[in-house]
Design a protein around this motif. Structure first.
Motif, PDB file in Angstrom:
ATOM      1  N   GLU A 163       0.712  -0.988  -0.143  1.00  0.00           N
ATOM      2  CA  GLU A 163       0.044   0.082  -0.189  1.00  0.00           C
ATOM      3  C   GLU A 163       0.811   1.605   0.385  1.00  0.00           C
ATOM      4  N   LYS A 164       1.943   1.021   0.554  1.00  0.00           N
ATOM      5  CA  LYS A 164       2.844   2.372   0.895  1.00  0.00           C
ATOM      6  C   LYS A 164       3.932   2.360  -0.347  1.00  0.00           C
ATOM      7  N   ALA A 165       3.826   1.337  -0.864  1.00  0.00           N
ATOM      8  CA  ALA A 165       5.550   1.724  -2.003  1.00  0.00           C
ATOM      9  C   ALA A 165       4.849   0.317  -2.993  1.00  0.00           C
ATOM     10  N   ALA A 176       7.451   0.280  -5.955  1.00  0.00           N
ATOM     11  CA  ALA A 176       8.985   0.880  -5.735  1.00  0.00           C
ATOM     12  C   ALA A 176       9.162   1.502  -5.197  1.00  0.00           C
ATOM     13  N   ALA A 177      10.393   1.945  -4.771  1.00  0.00           N
ATOM     14  CA  ALA A 177      10.682   2.783  -4.549  1.00  0.00           C
ATOM     15  C   ALA A 177      12.068   3.667  -5.051  1.00  0.00           C
ATOM     16  N   GLY A 178      12.319   2.724  -6.097  1.00  0.00           N
ATOM     17  CA  GLY A 178      13.187   2.996  -7.076  1.00  0.00           C
ATOM     18  C   GLY A 178      14.574   1.934  -6.846  1.00  0.00           C
ATOM     19  N   ALA A 179      15.375   1.798  -7.734  1.00  0.00           N
ATOM     20  CA  ALA A 179      16.313   0.545  -7.999  1.00  0.00           C
ATOM     21  C   ALA A 179      17.037   0.704  -6.436  1.00  0.00           C
ATOM     22  N   ASP A 180      18.004  -0.267  -5.591  1.00  0.00           N
ATOM     23  CA  ASP A 180      18.576  -0.194  -4.359  1.00  0.00           C
ATOM     24  C   ASP A 180      19.682   0.749  -4.456  1.00  0.00           C
ATOM     25  N   ILE A 181      19.121   2.007  -3.653  1.00  0.00           N
ATOM     26  CA  ILE A 181      20.429   2.324  -3.448  1.00  0.00           C
ATOM     27  C   ILE A 181      21.002   1.962  -3.710  1.00  0.00           C
ATOM     28  N   LYS A 182      21.228   1.703  -1.824  1.00  0.00           N
ATOM     29  CA  LYS A 182      22.087   0.548  -0.964  1.00  0.00           C
ATOM     30  C   LYS A 182      23.397  -0.362  -1.462  1.00  0.00           C
ATOM     31  N   MET A 183      22.379  -0.961  -3.078  1.00  0.00           N
ATOM     32  CA  MET A 183      22.954  -1.676  -3.073  1.00  0.00           C
ATOM     33  C   MET A 183      23.679  -1.213  -4.345  1.00  0.00           C
ATOM     34  N   ASP A 200      25.675  -5.034 -17.204  1.00  0.00           N
ATOM     35  CA  ASP A 200      24.988  -4.654 -17.386  1.00  0.00           C
ATOM     36  C   ASP A 200      23.874  -4.399 -16.817  1.00  0.00           C
ATOM     37  N   LEU A 201      23.689  -3.654 -15.164  1.00  0.00           N
ATOM     38  CA  LEU A 201      22.926  -3.442 -14.395  1.00  0.00           C
ATOM     39  C   LEU A 201      21.513  -3.632 -14.499  1.00  0.00           C
ATOM     40  N   PHE A 202      20.510  -4.512 -14.495  1.00  0.00           N
ATOM     41  CA  PHE A 202      19.580  -4.580 -14.640  1.00  0.00           C
ATOM     42  C   PHE A 202      18.816  -4.623 -16.282  1.00  0.00           C
ATOM     43  N   GLY A 239      11.773   6.803 -10.120  1.00  0.00           N
ATOM     44  CA  GLY A 239      12.758   5.589 -10.041  1.00  0.00           C
ATOM     45  C   GLY A 239      12.565   4.087 -11.226  1.00  0.00           C
ATOM     46  N   GLY A 240      13.393   3.344 -10.586  1.00  0.00           N
ATOM     47  CA  GLY A 240      12.829   2.175 -11.413  1.00  0.00           C
ATOM     48  C   GLY A 240      12.100   1.107 -10.902  1.00  0.00           C
ATOM     49  N   GLY A 241      10.663   2.156 -10.179  1.00  0.00           N
ATOM     50  CA  GLY A 241      10.335   1.174  -9.912  1.00  0.00           C
ATOM     51  C   GLY A 241       8.777   2.305 -10.810  1.00  0.00           C
TER      52      GLY A 241
HETATM   53  N1  CO8 Z   1      16.909   1.990  -2.269  1.00  0.00           N
HETATM   54  C1  CO8 Z   1      16.876   1.022  -1.060  1.00  0.00           C
HETATM   55  N2  CO8 Z   1      16.941   1.146   0.117  1.00  0.00           N
HETATM   56  C2  CO8 Z   1      15.881   2.349   0.264  1.00  0.00           C
HETATM   57  C3  CO8 Z   1      15.604   3.144  -0.943  1.00  0.00           C
HETATM   58  C4  CO8 Z   1      15.461   2.306  -2.384  1.00  0.00           C
HETATM   59  N3  CO8 Z   1      15.440   3.432  -3.596  1.00  0.00           N
HETATM   60  N4  CO8 Z   1      14.011   3.804  -0.907  1.00  0.00           N
HETATM   61  C5  CO8 Z   1      13.489   3.566   0.409  1.00  0.00           C
HETATM   62  N5  CO8 Z   1      14.621   2.982   1.138  1.00  0.00           N
HETATM   63  C6  CO8 Z   1      14.738   2.467   2.533  1.00  0.00           C
HETATM   64  C7  CO8 Z   1      15.074   3.713   3.484  1.00  0.00           C
HETATM   65  O1  CO8 Z   1      16.424   4.041   3.059  1.00  0.00           O
HETATM   66  C8  CO8 Z   1      14.306   3.217   4.596  1.00  0.00           C
HETATM   67  O2  CO8 Z   1      15.219   2.418   4.859  1.00  0.00           O
HETATM   68  P1  CO8 Z   1      16.201   2.451   6.320  1.00  0.00           P
HETATM   69  O3  CO8 Z   1      14.830   2.095   7.693  1.00  0.00           O
HETATM   70  O4  CO8 Z   1      16.154   1.791   6.819  1.00  0.00           O
HETATM   71  O5  CO8 Z   1      17.215   3.628   6.279  1.00  0.00           O
HETATM   72  C9  CO8 Z   1      12.801   2.313   4.309  1.00  0.00           C
HETATM   73  O6  CO8 Z   1      13.193   1.708   2.853  1.00  0.00           O
HETATM   74  C10 CO8 Z   1      12.080   3.415   4.713  1.00  0.00           C
HETATM   75  O7  CO8 Z   1      12.362   4.565   3.536  1.00  0.00           O
HETATM   76  P2  CO8 Z   1      11.739   6.023   3.850  1.00  0.00           P
HETATM   77  O8  CO8 Z   1      12.855   5.960   5.731  1.00  0.00           O
HETATM   78  O9  CO8 Z   1      12.838   7.056   3.924  1.00  0.00           O
HETATM   79  O10 CO8 Z   1      10.228   6.391   4.195  1.00  0.00           O
HETATM   80  P3  CO8 Z   1       9.714   7.366   3.895  1.00  0.00           P
HETATM   81  O11 CO8 Z   1       8.330   7.975   3.980  1.00  0.00           O
HETATM   82  O12 CO8 Z   1      10.498   8.729   4.803  1.00  0.00           O
HETATM   83  O13 CO8 Z   1      10.090   8.329   2.286  1.00  0.00           O
HETATM   84  C11 CO8 Z   1      10.331   7.981  -0.111  1.00  0.00           C
HETATM   85  C12 CO8 Z   1       9.829   7.592   1.404  1.00  0.00           C
HETATM   86  C13 CO8 Z   1      10.489   9.464  -0.253  1.00  0.00           C
HETATM   87  C14 CO8 Z   1      10.460   7.163  -1.061  1.00  0.00           C
HETATM   88  C15 CO8 Z   1      12.221   7.351   0.297  1.00  0.00           C
HETATM   89  O14 CO8 Z   1      13.060   6.496   0.745  1.00  0.00           O
HETATM   90  C16 CO8 Z   1      12.786   8.254  -0.805  1.00  0.00           C
HETATM   91  O15 CO8 Z   1      13.253   8.808  -1.378  1.00  0.00           O
HETATM   92  N6  CO8 Z   1      13.709   7.011  -1.268  1.00  0.00           N
HETATM   93  C17 CO8 Z   1      14.221   7.016  -2.378  1.00  0.00           C
HETATM   94  C18 CO8 Z   1      13.897   7.380  -4.061  1.00  0.00           C
HETATM   95  C19 CO8 Z   1      14.454   7.281  -4.865  1.00  0.00           C
HETATM   96  O16 CO8 Z   1      15.326   8.211  -5.058  1.00  0.00           O
HETATM   97  N7  CO8 Z   1      14.782   6.344  -5.688  1.00  0.00           N
HETATM   98  C20 CO8 Z   1      15.096   6.814  -7.731  1.00  0.00           C
HETATM   99  C21 CO8 Z   1      16.425   5.295  -7.062  1.00  0.00           C
HETATM  100  S1  CO8 Z   1      17.391   5.055  -7.815  1.00  0.00           S
HETATM  101  C22 CO8 Z   1      16.808   4.813  -9.538  1.00  0.00           C
HETATM  102  O17 CO8 Z   1      15.792   3.565  -8.965  1.00  0.00           O
HETATM  103  C23 CO8 Z   1      17.957   4.364 -10.544  1.00  0.00           C
HETATM  104  C24 CO8 Z   1      16.967   3.139 -11.785  1.00  0.00           C
HETATM  105  C25 CO8 Z   1      18.158   2.956 -12.819  1.00  0.00           C
HETATM  106  C26 CO8 Z   1      18.381   1.496 -12.961  1.00  0.00           C
HETATM  107  C27 CO8 Z   1      19.236   2.115 -14.276  1.00  0.00           C
HETATM  108  C28 CO8 Z   1      20.116   0.449 -14.061  1.00  0.00           C
HETATM  109  C29 CO8 Z   1      19.766   0.522 -15.646  1.00  0.00           C
END
Ligand code: CO8
Length: 258
Positions: free
Chosen positions: A58-60, A62-69, A82-84, A108-110
């Motif tokens: 319900e909350k997400a 997908a919030a994108g590709a895993d930034i930590k990874m 060739d990531l993803f 993002g990736g989501g």
């Molecule tokens: N990657 C890893 N961890 C994430 C991500 C993410 N994208 N999004 C959220 N999380 C984690 C948080 O780190 C947190 O973990 P922890 O509790 O361990 O700190 C947990 O999820 C909950 O997140 P928040 O506490 O931040 O939750 P909020 O409700 O405060 O905020 C948001 C929600 C606004 C969604 C916020 O989490 C956020 O901004 N997330 C990142 C969004 C983002 O930047 N997405 C783009 C990522 S880059 C990408 O997608 C590239 C795609 C292309 C790849 C191409 C390959 C060829």
């Protein structure tokens, strides 16, 4: 393959695939995308499955590709592995229809994963965005390509350059999503849409998916010819005879995918 980051349930003729990394808002890592590609491939091969619904929580979605990874990876690594690339290409090769049921964040990736599906049904809480620019990178799975085709240059530039989020209503107005439903009704609506598709002839359904997708690859006259020839080819099927006979006889057609 046993899955840890997704849950797959097959109900009637619909495969429901749920992203399941709640602690990371379903962020896409290598394991999740590998499992997802595997599940999609299995659904494609499973004769019982006639439509796929992809969803998150319900909350997400997908919030994108895993930034930590990704954070420590080098250019050499992402380029050589060739990531993803392979996993997303595999998902885009699935010939059965895939509906994205999106609630909450699709970032993002989501957002790009949702756009890899054939259409998006959004809950009124959905938020779409391409915020990669905030991380010093850019979209990499279609955020500058599929999004531009879906909503046009002005909005695609705005989303990608500013990283702002788009709510469900704006996304529907812009043509990114096909319908908006109240959050509580999202799964019911998505499963009902999938069940409706599952009643049709799979030959028509797969030909339609192929033809709509073709429109993104070829000039108009080529696309129209491709479509017309596919239309002609449906007359070689029993389902065309059945569908038209059922209309004339005022009854429900019984399609047999032949
Ligand atoms: N990657 C890893 N961890 C994430 C991500 C993410 N994208 N999004 C959220 N999380 C984690 C948080 O780190 C947190 O973990 P922890 O509790 O361990 O700190 C947990 O999820 C909950 O997140 P928040 O506490 O931040 O939750 P909020 O409700 O405060 O905020 C948001 C929600 C606004 C969604 C916020 O989490 C956020 O901004 N997330 C990142 C969004 C983002 O930047 N997405 C783009 C990522 S880059 C990408 O997608 C590239 C795609 C292309 C790849 C191409 C390959 C060829």
């Amino acid at each position: 393959m046993a899955y840890e980051t997704i849950i797959v349930e097959i109900e009637d003729h619909v495969a429901l695939v749920k992203l399941n990394r709640p602690d990371a808002l379903n962020a896409l890592n290598a394991q999740l995308l590998t499992e997802l590609a595997d599940a999609m491939g299995a659904a494609q091969k499973n004769d019982k499955v006639r439509c796929i619904v992809l969803t998150g929580s319900e909350k997400a979605f997908a919030a994108g590709a895993d930034i930590k990874m990704m954070s420590e990876k080098s250019f050499t690594e992402v380029f050589t592995e060739d990531l993803f690339g392979p996993e997303t290409a595999e998902i885009s090769r699935v010939r059965k229809p895939i509906i994205a049921a999106v609630s909450g964040y699709a970032l993002g990736g989501g957002c790009e994963l949702a756009m890899l599906c054939d259409f998006i049904i959004a809950s009124d809480t959905a938020k779409f965005g391409q915020p990669e620019v905030n991380l010093g990178v850019m979209a990499g799975i279609g955020g500058t390509q599929r999004l531009t085709r879906a909503i046009g240059k002005a909005k695609a530039m705005d989303m990608n350059l500013t990283g702002r989020f788009m709510d469900a209503e704006e996304a529907e107005r812009a043509g990114l999503v096909s319908r908006i439903v109240p959050a509580k009704k999202l799964m019911e609506e998505a499963m009902a849409a999938a069940a409706k598709i599952a009643e049709k002839s799979m030959i028509s359904v797969m030909a339609i998916k192929e033809s709509v997708n073709r429109s993104f690859e070829v000039p108009l006259q080529e696309g129209l010819l491709f479509e017309r020839r596919l239309f002609h080819s449906t007359f070689a099927t029993e389902d065309q005879k059945e569908g038209m006979a059922a209309f004339v006889e005022k009854r429900t057609p019984q399609f047999r995918d032949r």
